[in-house]
Write an enzyme that holds these catalytic residues in place. Sequence first.
Site, PDB file in Angstrom:
ATOM      1  N   GLU A 167       0.799 -93.549 -62.564  1.00 49.97           N
ATOM      2  CA  GLU A 167       1.273 -93.551 -63.953  1.00 49.97           C
ATOM      3  C   GLU A 167       2.445 -94.507 -64.177  1.00 49.97           C
ATOM      4  OE1 GLU A 167       2.056 -89.526 -65.203  1.00 49.97           O
ATOM      5  OE2 GLU A 167      -0.047 -88.956 -64.998  1.00 49.97           O
ATOM      6  N   GLU A 364      -5.999 -86.728 -61.537  1.00 50.50           N
ATOM      7  CA  GLU A 364      -5.191 -85.575 -61.951  1.00 50.50           C
ATOM      8  C   GLU A 364      -5.787 -85.009 -63.231  1.00 50.50           C
ATOM      9  OE1 GLU A 364      -0.922 -85.939 -62.582  1.00 50.50           O
ATOM     10  OE2 GLU A 364      -0.725 -87.248 -60.842  1.00 50.50           O
TER      11      GLU A 364
HETATM   12  C1  BG6 Z   1       1.631 -86.246 -64.200  1.00 55.77           C
HETATM   13  C2  BG6 Z   1       2.420 -86.672 -63.009  1.00 55.77           C
HETATM   14  O1  BG6 Z   1       2.125 -86.925 -65.295  1.00 55.77           O
HETATM   15  O2  BG6 Z   1       1.676 -84.935 -64.622  1.00 55.77           O
HETATM   16  C3  BG6 Z   1       3.006 -85.544 -62.195  1.00 55.77           C
HETATM   17  O3  BG6 Z   1       1.740 -87.578 -62.195  1.00 55.77           O
HETATM   18  C4  BG6 Z   1       3.436 -84.401 -63.082  1.00 55.77           C
HETATM   19  O4  BG6 Z   1       4.046 -86.051 -61.418  1.00 55.77           O
HETATM   20  C5  BG6 Z   1       2.206 -83.892 -63.833  1.00 55.77           C
HETATM   21  O5  BG6 Z   1       4.081 -83.382 -62.399  1.00 55.77           O
HETATM   22  C6  BG6 Z   1       2.478 -82.709 -64.750  1.00 55.77           C
HETATM   23  O6  BG6 Z   1       3.449 -83.007 -65.688  1.00 55.77           O
HETATM   24  P1  BG6 Z   1       4.823 -82.242 -65.748  1.00 55.77           P
HETATM   25  O7  BG6 Z   1       5.708 -83.106 -66.570  1.00 55.77           O
HETATM   26  O8  BG6 Z   1       4.548 -80.939 -66.413  1.00 55.77           O
HETATM   27  O9  BG6 Z   1       5.308 -82.092 -64.370  1.00 55.77           O
END
Ligand code: BG6
Length: 463
Positions: A167, A364
């Site tokens: 990202e 993800e």
């Molecule tokens: C993604 C990232 O944006 O989302 C992670 O690659 C992140 O590092 C995940 O933890 C979930 O988002 P957040 O902000 O709730 O941790």
Amino acid sequence: MSMYTFPENFWWGSAASGPQTEGRVAGDGKGDNIFDYWYEKEPEKFFNQVGPGKASQVYTKYKEDIQLMKQTGHNSFRTSIQWSRLLPNGTGEVNSEAVKFYRNYFAELLANDIEPFINLYHFDMPMPLQTAGGWLNRETVAAYEVYAKTCFELFGDQVKKWFTHNEPIVPVEAGYLYQLHYPEEANMTHAVQVGYHEALASALAIKAYHESKQEGQIGIILNLTPSYPRDENNPADVKAAKIADAFFNRSFLDPAVKGKFPQDLVDLLKEKGMLPEMQENDLQLIRENTVDLLGINYYQPRRIKEKETPKAENPMPEDYFDVYEMPGRKMNPYRGWEIYEKGIYDILMNVRDNYGNIPCFISENGMGVEDEGRFIQADGMIHDDYRIDFVSEHLKFVHQAIQEGANCLGYHMWTCMDNWSWTNAYKNRYGFISVNLAEDGKRIIKKSGYWFKQVADQNGFEE
Ligand code: BG6
């Protein structure tokens, strides 16, 4: 009942990152990154003032964790090397403790038939480099190239799937536009330069990896947020959505896959006098060094309408559009993100049709929920049926996309075990496995973890 069967050798697993999971122990030799530094300076910016220091203690518990991965159906797992662990100063001396740790960690994964997918950068700029400007400074690009080469040399025999960034738009947005991460700037000129340097660094790492002649693949992981106009029949909304798409998706997707920046974004930045500083040959380098594999992170769509509110004082991407809050949208209230399962299909179709159907995977996708202790039943397990629904509803659309020709090779959920989420720390939990901070990080598999094991074992599910 329908059966959703996935292609043979589909990658089932999850994703995490070094800074969110490893933690630090005395004598590990790790240097500070921007989150270590920021937490020390302003702990109140982090939920319940929990910092990255302990994280989920993967540094010491990785063997136990890999057994839990097996019990939750993993055949692959992504994490990242922490630049500040391997090279505590960002450049120069290699930390031998880090080499030992990562080699043991990767060997343990391989011994358990879990393929390590390794990312090089997950928002975690080493502090000495940040002090000299971080991604704003061209020297960071050179330092990153050396770091990447060091990783390929040290771990290339174990790792066959590399990723240059996770990202890369996040450091741009969070660090330089919306003041969510250190250094908390709102400066679009800086944001553009940072993004440009990240894209250039990625191309340099890809070049180095291909030149090393190692037998593996190198890709990038992008959070793609499909941009939907409020009204598809309103040209102003459609135009606004296209600009948002250029800023937040195509800015990295196009150079990574097609080797060039999107023309509409270039024109717009030129008009604003905000083109980044470049050097001769940069664009050729970006053109010639594109990814082998694309990781797609998908959490939420972006709904857009034409600009109706006054512009901010400083130039911002939002000068061209407003965010549209669609009535009736389904929300994850804990994270404040819309849940729109079909978005994952739309992304895969876009990659099929407009990006040469490059090999890709869902790197993800997941759901962060607060206070999951509420869902513990008499068996001591968190019954996270909402997560099973979330994943299965997304998987149905991934399945449909594959049926329609998408070259999607796997699905990794965020995340394996609950981990430290930047300024939200441990507020929202995402894992297949719970981590009890009050009991020294004790792990217990959630209902979704057992469900996922069945899905992986059957290479699909029936519903
Ligand atoms: C993604 C990232 O944006 O989302 C992670 O690659 C992140 O590092 C995940 O933890 C979930 O988002 P957040 O902000 O709730 O941790």
